[in-house]
Scaffold this motif. Structure first.
Motif, PDB file in Angstrom:
ATOM      1  N   UNK A   1      -2.221 -13.727  10.936  1.00 21.47           N
ATOM      2  CA  UNK A   1      -1.037 -13.210  11.614  1.00 21.47           C
ATOM      3  C   UNK A   1      -0.095 -12.586  10.606  1.00 21.47           C
ATOM      4  N   UNK A   2       0.455 -11.445  10.958  1.00 21.61           N
ATOM      5  CA  UNK A   2       1.380 -10.799  10.037  1.00 21.61           C
ATOM      6  C   UNK A   2       2.094  -9.634  10.666  1.00 21.61           C
ATOM      7  N   UNK A   3       2.861  -8.993   9.823  1.00 24.35           N
ATOM      8  CA  UNK A   3       3.670  -7.864  10.256  1.00 24.35           C
ATOM      9  C   UNK A   3       3.730  -6.874   9.107  1.00 24.35           C
ATOM     10  N   UNK A   4       3.705  -5.601   9.439  1.00 23.16           N
ATOM     11  CA  UNK A   4       3.798  -4.551   8.427  1.00 23.16           C
ATOM     12  C   UNK A   4       5.090  -3.786   8.617  1.00 23.16           C
ATOM     13  N   UNK A   5       5.812  -3.613   7.527  1.00 21.99           N
ATOM     14  CA  UNK A   5       7.002  -2.762   7.520  1.00 21.99           C
ATOM     15  C   UNK A   5       6.690  -1.552   6.651  1.00 21.99           C
ATOM     16  N   UNK A   6       7.385  -0.457   6.909  1.00 21.22           N
ATOM     17  CA  UNK A   6       7.268   0.716   6.056  1.00 21.22           C
ATOM     18  C   UNK A   6       8.592   0.908   5.340  1.00 21.22           C
ATOM     19  N   UNK A   7       8.542   0.831   4.024  1.00 22.03           N
ATOM     20  CA  UNK A   7       9.710   1.066   3.193  1.00 22.03           C
ATOM     21  C   UNK A   7       9.666   2.511   2.716  1.00 22.03           C
TER      22      UNK A   7
ATOM     23  N   UNK B   1       0.838  -1.188   0.000  1.00 18.29           N
ATOM     24  CA  UNK B   1       0.000   0.000   0.000  1.00 18.29           C
ATOM     25  C   UNK B   1       0.882   1.250   0.000  1.00 18.29           C
ATOM     26  N   UNK B   2       0.916   1.985  -1.113  1.00 15.97           N
ATOM     27  CA  UNK B   2       1.654   3.256  -1.111  1.00 15.97           C
ATOM     28  C   UNK B   2       0.969   4.249  -0.166  1.00 15.97           C
ATOM     29  N   UNK B   3       1.761   4.985   0.609  1.00 11.33           N
ATOM     30  CA  UNK B   3       1.242   6.001   1.517  1.00 11.33           C
ATOM     31  C   UNK B   3       2.051   7.283   1.339  1.00 11.33           C
ATOM     32  N   UNK B   4       1.546   8.357   1.903  1.00 11.66           N
ATOM     33  CA  UNK B   4       2.222   9.659   1.853  1.00 11.66           C
ATOM     34  C   UNK B   4       2.590  10.040   0.414  1.00 11.66           C
ATOM     35  N   UNK B   5       1.581   9.965  -0.479  1.00 12.02           N
ATOM     36  CA  UNK B   5       1.771  10.294  -1.902  1.00 12.02           C
ATOM     37  C   UNK B   5       2.867   9.472  -2.558  1.00 12.02           C
ATOM     38  N   UNK B   6       3.035   8.243  -2.117  1.00 15.22           N
ATOM     39  CA  UNK B   6       4.014   7.349  -2.716  1.00 15.22           C
ATOM     40  C   UNK B   6       5.419   7.496  -2.182  1.00 15.22           C
ATOM     41  N   UNK B   7       5.618   8.315  -1.161  1.00 12.37           N
ATOM     42  CA  UNK B   7       6.952   8.467  -0.570  1.00 12.37           C
ATOM     43  C   UNK B   7       7.326   7.251   0.273  1.00 12.37           C
ATOM     44  N   UNK B   8       6.291   6.533   0.754  1.00 13.44           N
ATOM     45  CA  UNK B   8       6.512   5.347   1.575  1.00 13.44           C
ATOM     46  C   UNK B   8       5.602   4.227   1.086  1.00 13.44           C
ATOM     47  N   UNK B   9       5.968   3.013   1.459  1.00 15.64           N
ATOM     48  CA  UNK B   9       5.218   1.836   1.048  1.00 15.64           C
ATOM     49  C   UNK B   9       5.011   0.945   2.263  1.00 15.64           C
TER      50      UNK B   9
END
Length: 155
Positions: free
Chosen positions: A142-148, A125-133
């Motif tokens: 069960x899972x985990x989310x990272x921000x790239x 999911x792109x966020x912050x106008x595509x500056x982060x993913x």
């Protein structure tokens, strides 16, 4: 006659700029591009992953290992599929994600953690106008989310 020609050229230029702006905006709001991954424990840059789209399907590979202690010759020795014993550099870690209908989300693919050899269900999911993913890997509920973070100066 000449002013008509200039007006026509000017109009074509504006149209081309508009198309370029739309294409750039679309790229910024997609997972396509170069991304820095962040180490969950240290908060330091871990790697650079390049994500591409081919025929509506997303895939991504490790382009660079950025941790200061990274073994640049590391192999995915814990992988159990066609990536077993393949070099981590250049390794395809994202496979098969597609854009969800009507959403700015790519899912139904998989992501590989080369450190443990496990694959997980994937949602991008792109966020912050595509500056982060936001990269969500999961097994069932069960899972985990990272921000790239998008590599500066790239789309």
């Amino acid at each position: 006659m000449q002013s008509s020609f200039h007006l026509s050229q000017l109009l074509k230029s504006f149209i081309m700029l508009g198309v370029a702006a739309l294409a750039t905006s679309a790229m910024a709001n997609s997972p396509v591009g170069q991304w820095h991954t962040i180490d969950d424990k240290t908060g330091e840059l871990k790697s650079m992953v390049v994500i591409v789209e081919q025929q509506g399907v997303i895939k991504g590979r490790v382009e660079k290992l950025l941790r200061k202690d990274a073994d640049q010759n590391a192999k995915c020795d814990k992988c159990s599929d066609d990536r077993k014993n393949q070099a981590v550099l250049g390794l395809e870690i994202i496979r098969g994600a597609k854009k969800a209908s009507g959403k700015n989300v790519w899912e139904d693919g998989e992501i590989l953690d080369p450190e443990n050899g496990k694959t997980y269900g994937l949602r991008l999911t792109p966020i912050e106008n595509g500056a982060k993913l936001e990269v969500r890997g999961s097994i069932g509920p069960f899972g985990r989310t990272q921000t790239w973070v998008r590599v500066p100066g790239t789309n």
